[in-house]
Structures are given as structure tokens and as C-alpha cells.
Design a protein around this motif. Structure first.
Motif, mmCIF file in Angstrom:
data_model
loop_
_atom_site.group_PDB
_atom_site.id
_atom_site.type_symbol
_atom_site.label_atom_id
_atom_site.label_comp_id
_atom_site.label_asym_id
_atom_site.label_seq_id
_atom_site.Cartn_x
_atom_site.Cartn_y
_atom_site.Cartn_z
ATOM 1 N N GLY A 81 0.669 -1.324 0.194
ATOM 2 C CA GLY A 81 0.033 0.043 -0.013
ATOM 3 C C GLY A 81 0.822 1.146 -0.039
ATOM 4 O O GLY A 81 0.412 2.194 0.530
ATOM 5 N N HIS A 82 2.068 1.490 -0.629
ATOM 6 C CA HIS A 82 2.763 2.520 -0.516
ATOM 7 C C HIS A 82 1.926 3.507 -1.256
ATOM 8 O O HIS A 82 1.428 3.449 -2.381
ATOM 9 C CB HIS A 82 4.161 2.246 -1.530
ATOM 10 C CG HIS A 82 5.105 3.437 -1.420
ATOM 11 N ND1 HIS A 82 5.296 4.171 -0.423
ATOM 12 C CD2 HIS A 82 5.447 4.024 -2.560
ATOM 13 C CE1 HIS A 82 6.132 5.007 -0.691
ATOM 14 N NE2 HIS A 82 6.214 5.298 -2.019
ATOM 15 N N GLY A 83 1.991 4.910 -0.749
ATOM 16 C CA GLY A 83 1.087 5.902 -1.207
ATOM 17 C C GLY A 83 -0.151 5.886 -1.031
ATOM 18 O O GLY A 83 -0.892 6.820 -1.163
ATOM 19 N N ARG A 84 -0.699 4.854 -0.542
ATOM 20 C CA ARG A 84 -2.283 4.907 -0.436
ATOM 21 C C ARG A 84 -2.474 3.932 0.862
ATOM 22 O O ARG A 84 -3.338 2.710 0.661
ATOM 23 C CB ARG A 84 -3.120 4.269 -1.670
ATOM 24 C CG ARG A 84 -2.471 3.108 -2.215
ATOM 25 C CD ARG A 84 -3.298 2.757 -3.194
ATOM 26 N NE ARG A 84 -2.992 1.170 -3.691
ATOM 27 C CZ ARG A 84 -1.772 0.648 -3.996
ATOM 28 N NH1 ARG A 84 -0.919 1.664 -4.540
ATOM 29 N NH2 ARG A 84 -1.662 -0.542 -4.474
ATOM 30 N N ASP A 117 -6.442 2.825 1.475
ATOM 31 C CA ASP A 117 -7.193 2.145 0.324
ATOM 32 C C ASP A 117 -7.357 0.957 0.477
ATOM 33 O O ASP A 117 -6.607 0.151 -0.139
ATOM 34 C CB ASP A 117 -6.654 2.644 -0.966
ATOM 35 C CG ASP A 117 -7.692 2.335 -2.042
ATOM 36 O OD1 ASP A 117 -8.584 1.751 -1.891
ATOM 37 O OD2 ASP A 117 -7.911 3.303 -3.010
ATOM 38 N N HIS A 118 -8.100 0.184 1.571
ATOM 39 C CA HIS A 118 -8.133 -1.147 1.492
ATOM 40 C C HIS A 118 -8.525 -1.871 0.193
ATOM 41 O O HIS A 118 -7.944 -3.042 -0.150
ATOM 42 C CB HIS A 118 -9.214 -1.944 2.477
ATOM 43 C CG HIS A 118 -8.728 -1.144 4.228
ATOM 44 N ND1 HIS A 118 -7.510 -0.729 4.157
ATOM 45 C CD2 HIS A 118 -9.346 -1.326 5.157
ATOM 46 C CE1 HIS A 118 -7.350 -0.490 5.419
ATOM 47 N NE2 HIS A 118 -8.538 -0.853 6.071
ATOM 48 N N ALA A 149 -8.068 -1.223 -3.032
ATOM 49 C CA ALA A 149 -7.038 -1.180 -3.931
ATOM 50 C C ALA A 149 -5.779 -2.202 -3.554
ATOM 51 O O ALA A 149 -5.068 -3.022 -4.216
ATOM 52 C CB ALA A 149 -6.525 0.225 -4.135
ATOM 53 N N ASN A 150 -5.571 -2.014 -2.009
ATOM 54 C CA ASN A 150 -4.318 -3.010 -1.831
ATOM 55 C C ASN A 150 -4.747 -4.342 -1.587
ATOM 56 O O ASN A 150 -3.926 -5.219 -1.654
ATOM 57 C CB ASN A 150 -4.198 -2.075 -0.227
ATOM 58 C CG ASN A 150 -3.519 -1.028 -0.299
ATOM 59 O OD1 ASN A 150 -3.028 -0.218 -1.213
ATOM 60 N ND2 ASN A 150 -3.642 -0.172 0.938
ATOM 61 N N TYR A 155 2.157 1.828 5.006
ATOM 62 C CA TYR A 155 2.127 1.113 3.782
ATOM 63 C C TYR A 155 0.764 0.265 3.532
ATOM 64 O O TYR A 155 0.828 -0.601 2.737
ATOM 65 C CB TYR A 155 3.387 0.084 3.659
ATOM 66 C CG TYR A 155 4.839 1.004 3.453
ATOM 67 C CD1 TYR A 155 5.074 1.266 2.288
ATOM 68 C CD2 TYR A 155 5.305 1.405 4.508
ATOM 69 C CE1 TYR A 155 6.269 1.843 1.975
ATOM 70 C CE2 TYR A 155 6.552 2.090 4.230
ATOM 71 C CZ TYR A 155 7.048 2.516 2.880
ATOM 72 O OH TYR A 155 8.043 3.147 2.628
ATOM 73 N N GLY A 156 -0.084 0.410 4.567
ATOM 74 C CA GLY A 156 -1.317 -0.207 4.709
ATOM 75 C C GLY A 156 -1.108 -1.627 5.168
ATOM 76 O O GLY A 156 -0.055 -2.329 5.657
#
Length: 254
Positions: free
Chosen positions: A25-28, A31-32, A34-35, A98-99
Motif C-alpha cells: 500500500g505504498h502511497g495509499r 485504500d483497503h 486497492a491494496n 504502507y497499509g
């Protein structure tokens, strides 16, 4: 001899891990959806990859841009995949950046595939003219650029295009080419500057990542995976797609 209780506590509270994590999840980080999608692709293809994320074994190489700088890691950009040496019980800071979706592989496997830790360079507000931090990076950068201008360029046409690993250079030209390759491939791309004055939780404090880098993509089998991390609530979806990981799922509450 150390008391048994101390040894047991130190093992429980260890600061390194037998498995290295790659979070997607770098940059987001928040955002579950997308990750989760990226993690699904990683598990489906059996590949942790660098751009262009083509699912192949990847490329071993680097790009040099002479008007860029070591300080922001743009002078030399290697084709590497990255991993974090962080125990499960200490992942919270890394996950906040990083999510909560990632995969872990054993450290011994990654070592066998060529992964190794970066060298961290701490930066501070007073290091502009010092022999450390930014001063050190600028000195290394100046020497490398001067080496290119004064030594490599005048000899460029006569330098060998390849070499035998482990063999001592036998000519002046072989030595120049070997030093250039070692600097640009094995040394400079593994320097990691970080702002030492930031808090541990700051997104730009990279020291807490305990980063390892490996050239090329990391191809793996399901049996190589030690842990799959997902945000709490995504366990069932992961099990539907990848039932083979049922005994290795680590749900994380954010």
C-alpha cells in the motif's frame, strides 16, 4: 551465563525477524480495496515485483541520472524489490505507512535469492558542511561524478563490456570498469538516507522500515509464504480466493 528468563524474554521481544515483509500500500495505506487487489495479484502470480510489474523474473540493472542526487535516491535507481525486517508484534508503524495488506517470506529464502539490508545514512539539520549526513552524501556523489568525468569517459571506448565475477582485474581498463560497476550496482543503490529528526511514525522516517533490497522480482511458491497480512474483515475474501493460505493469515486491526 545469562538467566533463562532473560533469554526467553529477549526472544519474545526480539527486534529482528525470521521472515521479511512486503506491504503493497505504498502511497495509499488507507485504500483497503486497492491494496487487497494488489495483494491478490501478488499471490495469484507468485511474484513480488518492481515496475513495470510484468510477472517475470525482472531485471537486474540500474538507471543513472547525473543531474540527480543521492540525498533523495534519484541519482541511481536500481531495479529492486524491497522487504522489511520487522517482527509481527512491531508492525504497527510500518502498516500505518504502507497499509494492512502484505506477504512475508522467510529471511533465509530471501538471503539465498540475493537480498541484503540497506545502509542507512542519518540526515540532520546541521549536517550540510559536516563529514556525515548530507555532507557525506555530497562528498560521495562528487567523487563518483568526478570519477566518471576524469577516468571513465576518457577510457570509455577501451573498457571491457563484461567481467568474470570473483576474478581480480588484470588490466588498468578492467579495474576501472569493475570499480564503476561495484559503485553503481552494489554500493550506491543500497544507501538509504533518512531524516533522523522526524518521529518514528512520520511517513518520511524510513529508518523504521529496516529495509532489505533484492535485485529483480521475487518469484515464490505458495509454500514459500510464511504469513499473509490483511486488514481485519478481509480474511474471508482472502480464503475464498486463496484457501491454501488458511493457516497463515494474520488479520490486522487499524
Amino acid at each position: 551465563m545469562l538467566p533463562l528468563k532473560w533469554v526467553q524474554n529477549s526472544l519474545h521481544d526480539r527486534i529482528t525477524s525470521d521472515e521479511l515483509f512486503h506491504f503493497v500500500g505504498h502511497g495509499r495505506p488507507a485504500d483497503h480495496e486497492a491494496n487487497f487487489g494488489v495483494l491478490s495479484k501478488v499471490l495469484r502470480t507468485g511474484c513480488i515485483s518492481h515496475p513495470p510489474h510484468d510477472g517475470t523474473a525482472g531485471r537486474i540493472g540500474y538507471t543513472v541520472t547525473w543531474n540527480k542526487h543521492l540525498e533523495d535516491e534519484t541519482l541511481i535507481v536500481p531495479t529492486v524489490t524491497c522487504f522489511a525486517d520487522i517482527p509481527k508484534n512491531a508492525l504497527s508503524i510500518h502498516i500505518s505507512k504502507y497499509g494492512a495488506f502484505g506477504v512475508a517470506l522467510s529471511r533465509s529464502l530471501l538471503v539465498a535469492r540475493g537480498a541484503r539490508p540497506v545502509t542507512y545514512i542519518p540526515l540532520s539539520s546541521g549536517d550540510w558542511m559536516s563529514l556525515s549526513g548530507r555532507g557525506l552524501l555530497r562528498d560521495i556523489e562528487a567523487i563518483r561524478k568526478g570519477f566518471s568525468i576524469r577516468v571513465i569517459e576518457p577510457c570509455k571506448e577501451c573498457l571491457p563490456k563484461s567481467r568474470t565475477y570473483g576474478k581480480e582485474p588484470s588490466t588498468f581498463e578492467e579495474a576501472i570498469a569493475a570499480v564503476e560497476e561495484i559503485l553503481d550496482k552494489e554500493f550506491l543503490p543500497f544507501l538509504k538516507p533518512f531524516n533522523s529528526e522526524l518521529s518514528d511514525c512520520d511517513a518520511d522516517n524510513f529508518y523504521m522500515e529496516r529495509e532489505w533490497r533484492k535485485y529483480g522480482n521475487m518469484k515464490f511458491r505458495a509454500s514459500d509464504v510464511t504469513t499473509v497480512v490483511v486488514a481485519k474483515g478481509y480474511e474471508e475474501r482472502l480464503l475464498v480466493e486463496f484457501p491454501e493460505y488458511a493457516d497463515r493469515i494474520l488479520p490486522i486491526s487499524i
